[in-house]
Design a protein around this motif. Structure first.
Motif, short mmCIF file in Angstrom:
data_model
loop_
_atom_site.label_atom_id
_atom_site.label_comp_id
_atom_site.label_asym_id
_atom_site.label_seq_id
_atom_site.Cartn_x
_atom_site.Cartn_y
_atom_site.Cartn_z
N ALA A 151 0.83 -1.21 0.00
CA ALA A 151 0.00 0.00 0.00
C ALA A 151 0.86 1.26 0.00
O ALA A 151 0.58 2.21 -0.75
N MET A 152 1.91 1.25 0.80
CA MET A 152 2.77 2.43 0.85
C MET A 152 3.44 2.64 -0.51
O MET A 152 3.57 3.77 -1.00
N MET A 153 3.88 1.54 -1.13
CA MET A 153 4.49 1.65 -2.45
C MET A 153 3.50 2.24 -3.46
O MET A 153 3.86 3.12 -4.25
N ALA A 154 2.27 1.76 -3.43
CA ALA A 154 1.27 2.27 -4.38
C ALA A 154 1.07 3.77 -4.20
O ALA A 154 0.99 4.53 -5.18
N CYS A 155 1.00 4.21 -2.95
CA CYS A 155 0.80 5.64 -2.69
C CYS A 155 1.98 6.46 -3.20
O CYS A 155 1.80 7.53 -3.80
N VAL A 156 3.19 5.98 -2.95
CA VAL A 156 4.38 6.73 -3.37
C VAL A 156 4.47 6.80 -4.90
O VAL A 156 4.76 7.86 -5.47
N ILE A 157 4.22 5.69 -5.55
CA ILE A 157 4.32 5.68 -7.02
C ILE A 157 3.29 6.63 -7.63
O ILE A 157 3.61 7.44 -8.52
N LEU A 158 2.07 6.57 -7.14
CA LEU A 158 1.04 7.46 -7.67
C LEU A 158 1.42 8.92 -7.41
O LEU A 158 1.30 9.77 -8.30
N ASP A 159 1.88 9.18 -6.21
CA ASP A 159 2.24 10.55 -5.85
C ASP A 159 3.30 11.09 -6.82
O ASP A 159 3.21 12.22 -7.30
N HIS A 160 4.28 10.27 -7.11
CA HIS A 160 5.35 10.73 -8.01
C HIS A 160 4.88 10.80 -9.46
O HIS A 160 5.39 11.61 -10.24
N LEU A 161 3.92 9.99 -9.81
CA LEU A 161 3.34 10.11 -11.15
C LEU A 161 2.67 11.48 -11.30
O LEU A 161 2.84 12.17 -12.32
N LEU A 162 1.93 11.88 -10.27
CA LEU A 162 1.26 13.18 -10.31
C LEU A 162 2.28 14.32 -10.27
O LEU A 162 2.17 15.31 -10.98
N LEU A 163 3.29 14.16 -9.42
CA LEU A 163 4.35 15.18 -9.33
C LEU A 163 5.05 15.37 -10.67
O LEU A 163 5.33 16.50 -11.09
N HIS A 164 5.37 14.25 -11.31
CA HIS A 164 6.05 14.32 -12.60
C HIS A 164 5.17 15.03 -13.62
O HIS A 164 5.62 15.91 -14.35
N ARG A 165 3.90 14.65 -13.64
CA ARG A 165 2.97 15.27 -14.58
C ARG A 165 2.86 16.75 -14.31
O ARG A 165 2.74 17.57 -15.23
N GLY A 166 2.90 17.14 -13.04
CA GLY A 166 2.84 18.55 -12.70
C GLY A 166 4.02 19.33 -13.24
O GLY A 166 3.85 20.35 -13.91
N GLN A 167 5.22 18.84 -12.99
CA GLN A 167 6.39 19.61 -13.41
C GLN A 167 6.72 19.45 -14.88
O GLN A 167 7.11 20.41 -15.55
N VAL A 168 6.60 18.24 -15.40
CA VAL A 168 7.11 17.95 -16.74
C VAL A 168 5.99 17.71 -17.75
O VAL A 168 6.17 17.94 -18.94
N GLY A 169 4.84 17.26 -17.28
CA GLY A 169 3.75 16.92 -18.20
C GLY A 169 3.66 15.43 -18.41
O GLY A 169 4.46 14.66 -17.87
N ASP A 170 2.68 15.01 -19.19
CA ASP A 170 2.53 13.59 -19.46
C ASP A 170 3.74 13.08 -20.22
O ASP A 170 4.26 13.74 -21.11
N GLY A 171 4.19 11.88 -19.85
CA GLY A 171 5.27 11.25 -20.58
C GLY A 171 6.62 11.84 -20.25
O GLY A 171 6.80 12.52 -19.24
N LEU A 172 7.57 11.60 -21.12
CA LEU A 172 8.95 11.98 -20.88
C LEU A 172 9.32 13.20 -21.72
O LEU A 172 8.87 13.33 -22.86
N ALA A 173 10.14 14.08 -21.15
CA ALA A 173 10.62 15.22 -21.93
C ALA A 173 11.74 14.79 -22.87
O ALA A 173 11.98 15.44 -23.89
N GLY A 174 12.44 13.71 -22.51
CA GLY A 174 13.57 13.27 -23.33
C GLY A 174 13.27 12.02 -24.13
O GLY A 174 12.35 11.27 -23.82
N ARG A 175 14.06 11.81 -25.15
CA ARG A 175 13.93 10.59 -25.95
C ARG A 175 15.32 10.00 -26.15
O ARG A 175 16.33 10.69 -26.10
N ILE A 176 15.34 8.70 -26.42
CA ILE A 176 16.59 8.03 -26.78
C ILE A 176 16.38 7.47 -28.17
O ILE A 176 15.55 6.57 -28.37
#
Lengths: 371, 371, 371, 371
Positions: free
Chosen positions: A341-366
């Motif tokens: 449960a703690m892992m699920a909360c942390v992963i979701l939280d960081h998904l939202l944080l990432h989307r907030g700062q960077v947007g959906d998906g990745l800013a970089g590509r390989i």
């Protein structure tokens, strides 16, 4: 993490004592439009519920969750989700002795010193019962993850009980749900059953190591240098009752490695980078790589044991204590769904944080990836 | 912890890249009236400074700290303390290769994927150089602790390098400052010196385990259930570069103990409770007991090694990389003062938090103690 | 302020919709040892309760508060205090029309656009009913203030309804509780009664200005430059439903003053500094002076009126709407206890913050004061 | 808002005293990939800079900003952006008198009481000079907004000086930059020039009202019920030095309106909802509607005046003070770019927050809009 709140955008506040009328969680910041009803949460609570097998406390709690707010017609509205679980089996008489004596290994003495008073019934706020609220919140996080990042799969299991660890060569994910220890190694589960029967009879207890894996987590989650994904996972796991150590990837064992052994080499696969190994535990520089995120934590043995232990009273007199009541001989077993449960909360939280700062998906590509 | 900020009331925000013009920290919430000048901070920076011995990176940085705000006539004013350290030895040419290739074990690939661009010079923000700012902030925390809780003493040391651990029976606190490894066991230091010479010559590196002790911490610090003292210590240590595991007290080893072994029994001394052992690492239920707070963390081997490793380029082509530059063969050595600094910040923060919620001292007493 | 949480050390998280099963607050960080039972909270809820006079909504809610956690034997334990109020009078049929149409002046359209769905029953989360949870939390804050800073007195009153303001020369503090408008001017109350009867009959509504005073607040509370006491008060008041403006001391009128008029001159009294006037509203540089803290806020007229207003539907069709249901013709009346509650929470929070950073009392003295 | 930090995802920490070596801001959480160099920030600082006209303080500060971290090759990297402005014109001799005497209307007395010591040179941390750091941070926010929400336009202007307000019928946006008062009404600017000349000569000062508009803000930004957009704007503006009141839309005047007057009726335009008026100031239920966001704040007259005022000394003796030095007769003028900067930071922060919880764009639609 605030005092009784964790998370940044997906924020969970828990409340409640072991023997109060109820306990619960307020889940704030959940994305709207997520299908959510009580039946989505109950199965996860059932996994953590006491009394599932003879290896856990015989306290009988149905742990029925009620959703008091935050949904409308079966979907989240983006407003706080209040989850409540009534306490029903509160045998306060079991705990009368400990109001005066401090149980060694328990929070009794520190709560008393800090606050001047404490709810002694069942450990009050320091009881492992608080983790039911985390599991309920984690179930909400899982639903949101299923909608936002459906590839994510989170599962935990026990890898060690006492000194007896699983054999990694026997790892069978399907086995985890088949034994009362969430062991991926059936042979280990059989050994643990025997060992725990003996411990239970002697009124003793034992520690355990839990491993939690988050698979399918997109790369890019995490935020250096203090909001690292591994920092938040470490905090989340260490905040669970009785946890004394947390590891990511190679963990404490990383100390024994050389640089050539430790560096996970990188190749290019058709679905992104492929790593030759995962000593990093899926996280580099605090940010997910796309590999499995692997976390382990150690749970100390329950301090509530039948062997008399020397202690002192509130008045400062030396005495002995035996903790009867109904306790888990290996509280690590029930820590598995809590860690998930703690892992699920942390992963979701960081998904939202990432989307907030960077947007959906990745800013970089390989090269041409992702397409 | 916010992205680049940690702490609750004593809040530290760090900024800066390895090869930018400068790096620094803004320390907010420091109590007023604390004597503080640059000479109070510099010695701690000198302990962390590269190039102190042949066992650390040969980058030459004086690491001179400037106080830009927050003090007046040599005392803190309660306003933010801005600390700046100029970067002077920035040999950017050493790093030209890694702008295109991702070094295995480094944050290169995750920063690139997340942000789309990164400062490749010396690892940019992910460089261990960022920890200089933490050490500067930790020096401020030490000064405030000296004023508010003068009994507190914080010291760290290396207890393991590679597979070679110290002998606890040879523990000599005075030895720590006498060898370049901060080892409390002189014999271990001698063995490590030899081993590291060999590793350095072969262009390899090795991990380490650091232990940090906070002695004399008053009981009552910490705030269950998510603002626990051990939760914050775990987060603080896991946020340090290259850390893969954190332990409190018995740590991961707690899993192997039984309840009878693990429970630290309590007696009454003239200066408060006395414990028969310290498996708890000085923390019960997230709150300090008054015993030594004991934390260990594992630092992985530096990923910058001379052995060629397979990797990919930004364009997705497979290739090899050798990381030349000037690197620490055992970055764990320089993590010792960093771990101490993080511990100092966390302890001070919780001292202020406790004072905020509960007031000076303890709300509870045991018999006539404290008097 | 987090999304549904406010406060720094004394943290209040509220949850619940107008027509869900319940609403509530989790109060975290309360000092321990404070006497607290439901009877301490209920009177403040009764002040805010609908249906007290014919000038407020006729919805019938007993607003009975239950304490679900955080106290033991009538005292706070320092753990989170969960407060719950059941909703009982949920006439959902009154609100069927507004599920499709957006009421002008309401949050219907913005909630719909942002979240994609909303609970239309009674305004859901945007209902003024949420303020009951604030009032309950404020009652806890008052109890803690009574223990920690017994000289503090917090009281609010209405100073303007529509265009009709009180006469400051008729200000009688004892009058506030004697009329249904919390007016300190009996003559104004009589005029407002008449005006509101007329408005109610015509199905219209009107705005109001509320003033909240915190008396006896010790100097030194507040934390520049963003955690100012006035900043937090402004945020607290602006977060109340329908509030459109907040003033401290001279407020918007400060613009019209000259420097000679505005500067409150200082003399020395036997109990500390004495000011010739209080244009500052008790706050200088974000920190309390010891004078009355004076805050005013404007509440817009209830948007739920019987006069048809033009609007659109979820499908984008233009239409008209009449909001029947049971509404407050002057919602400002019931905002008085809400403003008081927010003030109590902010003052307590800053008392704890000050104690955390600086300690009990003041670091500075003026001459021999305080003794 | 933390003590010296504001914002949630876009977080700004400022530091520095009026007469210290420098002041600055650390901007954390900025999206990566934003073009940013010093020339993007400097023009905004120049707008706020003292000495632009004879109506502002004659202190001569070039206010040159340096970017010390967070960018690489002219683009933000997602890591903290450290901005520093050196103080050059520090005539400390001007301020020798006020080290002992408390200036009425200033933070001298509260800083002294709270902290026990303060930097008296130029007001130290409480100086309006701190706002330079806000303006620099606001310039970063503007650049990010230009990339993420290019339709957003933020502009401020003075609408009242002393008792003399602009004529709204003469509002000319182009006029704002043509006079030293940022007045949109040329006639008012002319009157203000005359009035201020007289005030300046008499050593007096005067207050002002500033209006800041954010145009083109997408609907859906904001987060009820405590993270409301208007709550954050109110806090941001109230945290500016000398601000005593904040209004959104109709503001304090909303009290005088009836429900029929106040409710902004809604029609459907081709680009979304169209409102018949904007009493709401672009915000309903704490969430943006897509209309202009309109905020006003009152700035009190500078307390530093030549007229002698009665006050006390640190020793508690009664005395008089005349504040010579170089001061703004109407500090409201220079508050215009500060208010704009705060607005830019808040809007960007909420854009990121919205994206975090809900994703890009709106979760809801009205008919076929947005397409």
């Amino acid at each position: 993490m605030s005092i009784n709140t964790f998370g940044r955008l997906f924020r969970v506040t828990t409340w409640g004592e072991s023997h109060g009328p109820a306990l619960g969680a307020v889940v704030d910041g959940c994305p709207p439009g997520i299908a959510l009803c009580e039946a989505d949460i109950q199965p996860w609570l059932d996994r953590r519920r006491p009394g599932r097998s003879r290896y856990t406390t015989q306290r009988r709690e149905p742990d029925r969750v009620e959703i008091l707010s935050g949904t409308y017609e079966g979907r989240t509205t983006g407003t706080p989700i209040s989850l409540m679980i009534r306490n029903t089996d509160q045998r306060s008489k079991d705990y009368s002795d400990i109001a005066r004596k401090f149980r060694p290994g328990h929070a009794d003495i520190t709560y008393h010193l800090k606050y001047g008073l404490r709810d002694p019934r069942g450990g009050g706020r320091s009881s492992a019962r608080e983790t039911a609220a985390r599991v309920a919140a984690g179930a909400v996080a899982r639903k949101a993850l299923a909608a936002l990042a459906p590839a994510v799969e989170i599962f935990g299991y026990m890898v060690q009980m006492g000194e007896d660890a699983i054999d990694r060569d026997r790892f069978d994910k399907a086995e985890i749900d088949r034994n009362p220890f969430w062991s991926p190694d059936a042979a280990a589960a059989a050994r643990w059953a025997e060992a725990l029967d003996a411990l239970r009879k002697s009124g003793n207890s034992v520690g355990a190591v839990i491993e939690v894996v988050a698979r399918g987590v997109p790369p890019g989650l995490g935020a250096p240098v203090y909001g690292k994904l591994d920092t938040d996972i470490a905090a989340a796991m260490m905040s669970i009752n009785a946890v004394k150590g947390v590891e990511i990837g190679a963990g404490m064992g990383a100390a024994a490695l050389t640089g050539t052994e430790n560096a996970d080499e990188i190749a290019m696969g058709k679905d992104g980078p492929v790593f030759s190994s995962n000593h990093a535990g899926g996280i580099l520089g605090g940010i997910s790589t796309g590999q499995d995120i692997v976390c382990r934590f150690a749970v100390k043995p329950t301090s509530s044991i039948l062997t008399p232990r020397r202690t002192i009273t509130v008045e400062g007199e030396e005495t002995e204590i035996v903790t009867r009541g109904r306790h888990d001989p290996c509280v690590g077993i029930r820590a598995v769904p809590v860690g998930e449960a703690m892992m699920a909360c942390v992963i979701l939280d960081h998904l939202l944080l990432h989307r907030g700062q960077v947007g959906d998906g990745l800013a970089g590509r390989i090269g041409g990836w992702p397409g």
